[in-house]
Design a protein around this motif. Structure first.
Motif, mmCIF file in Angstrom:
data_model
loop_
_atom_site.group_PDB
_atom_site.id
_atom_site.type_symbol
_atom_site.label_atom_id
_atom_site.label_comp_id
_atom_site.label_asym_id
_atom_site.label_seq_id
_atom_site.Cartn_x
_atom_site.Cartn_y
_atom_site.Cartn_z
ATOM 1 N N VAL A 1 45.801 16.506 -16.009
ATOM 2 C CA VAL A 1 44.848 15.613 -16.364
ATOM 3 C C VAL A 1 44.793 13.924 -15.864
ATOM 4 C CG1 VAL A 1 44.021 17.125 -18.356
ATOM 5 C CG2 VAL A 1 45.848 15.409 -18.641
ATOM 6 N N ALA A 2 45.904 13.819 -15.448
ATOM 7 C CA ALA A 2 46.076 12.297 -14.822
ATOM 8 C C ALA A 2 45.086 11.856 -14.042
ATOM 9 C CB ALA A 2 47.171 12.167 -14.346
ATOM 10 N N LEU B 1 36.724 17.380 -19.216
ATOM 11 C CA LEU B 1 35.193 18.157 -19.438
ATOM 12 C C LEU B 1 35.493 19.145 -18.849
ATOM 13 C CD1 LEU B 1 32.948 14.838 -18.926
ATOM 14 C CD2 LEU B 1 33.136 16.133 -21.175
ATOM 15 N N MET B 2 36.328 19.356 -17.614
ATOM 16 C CA MET B 2 36.410 20.752 -16.979
ATOM 17 C C MET B 2 37.215 21.548 -18.061
ATOM 18 S SD MET B 2 37.092 19.213 -13.282
ATOM 19 C CE MET B 2 37.802 21.005 -12.422
ATOM 20 N N ALA B 3 38.178 21.048 -18.711
ATOM 21 C CA ALA B 3 39.024 21.764 -19.434
ATOM 22 C C ALA B 3 38.106 22.473 -20.604
ATOM 23 C CB ALA B 3 40.076 21.019 -19.826
ATOM 24 N N LEU C 1 39.582 12.978 -9.224
ATOM 25 C CA LEU C 1 38.933 13.191 -10.208
ATOM 26 C C LEU C 1 39.699 12.357 -11.232
ATOM 27 C CD1 LEU C 1 37.961 16.913 -10.233
ATOM 28 C CD2 LEU C 1 36.699 15.138 -9.296
ATOM 29 N N ASP C 2 38.741 11.530 -12.428
ATOM 30 C CA ASP C 2 39.327 10.873 -13.149
ATOM 31 C C ASP C 2 39.589 11.842 -14.434
ATOM 32 O OD1 ASP C 2 36.854 11.257 -14.509
ATOM 33 O OD2 ASP C 2 36.365 9.347 -14.391
#
Length: 115
Positions: free
Chosen positions: A38-39, A50-52, A43-44
């Motif tokens: 998620v770092a 949001l993907m998660a 992609l930020d």
């Protein structure tokens, strides 16, 4: 039944602490994987959270929904961005996406209100 998502987040954090203190290197490895995944990169972090959220809705993991909605809001996600994330999850998972998407929206309202 109304869920208190702040209490749910606190319970998740307590559970994480217990699990990670009990499983040794596996817990350390998972936490490193999570942090790296998620770092900010190409992609930020907000986009990744949001993907998660979308994946959590699709696999019907209530704790994952709470955790990743919390982190998405913390990373700057707006209500509109979460709404669109739920739409994608609904498209990919059908009826269950509607049910679990509702949980994500309720969690988002709680965490956005606290911001």
């Amino acid at each position: 039944m109304t869920v208190n998502y702040n209490d749910e987040m606190n319970a998740l954090n307590a559970s994480y602490k217990q699990v990670f203190s009990s499983v040794g290197e596996a817990g350390t490895g998972f936490r490193q994987l999570h942090a790296d995944a998620v770092a900010d990169g190409v992609l930020d972090s907000k986009t990744k959270e949001l993907m998660a959220v979308a994946v959590a809705i699709s696999i019907r993991c209530e704790g994952c929904i709470t955790d990743h909605v919390y982190n998405a809001v913390k990373a700057g996600a707006t209500e509109e961005e979460i709404n669109e994330t739920v739409k994608v999850a609904m498209m990919m998972s059908g009826g269950p996406g509607v049910i679990y998407g509702g949980k994500a929206l309720a969690a988002a309202k709680t965490f956005l209100a606290a911001k």
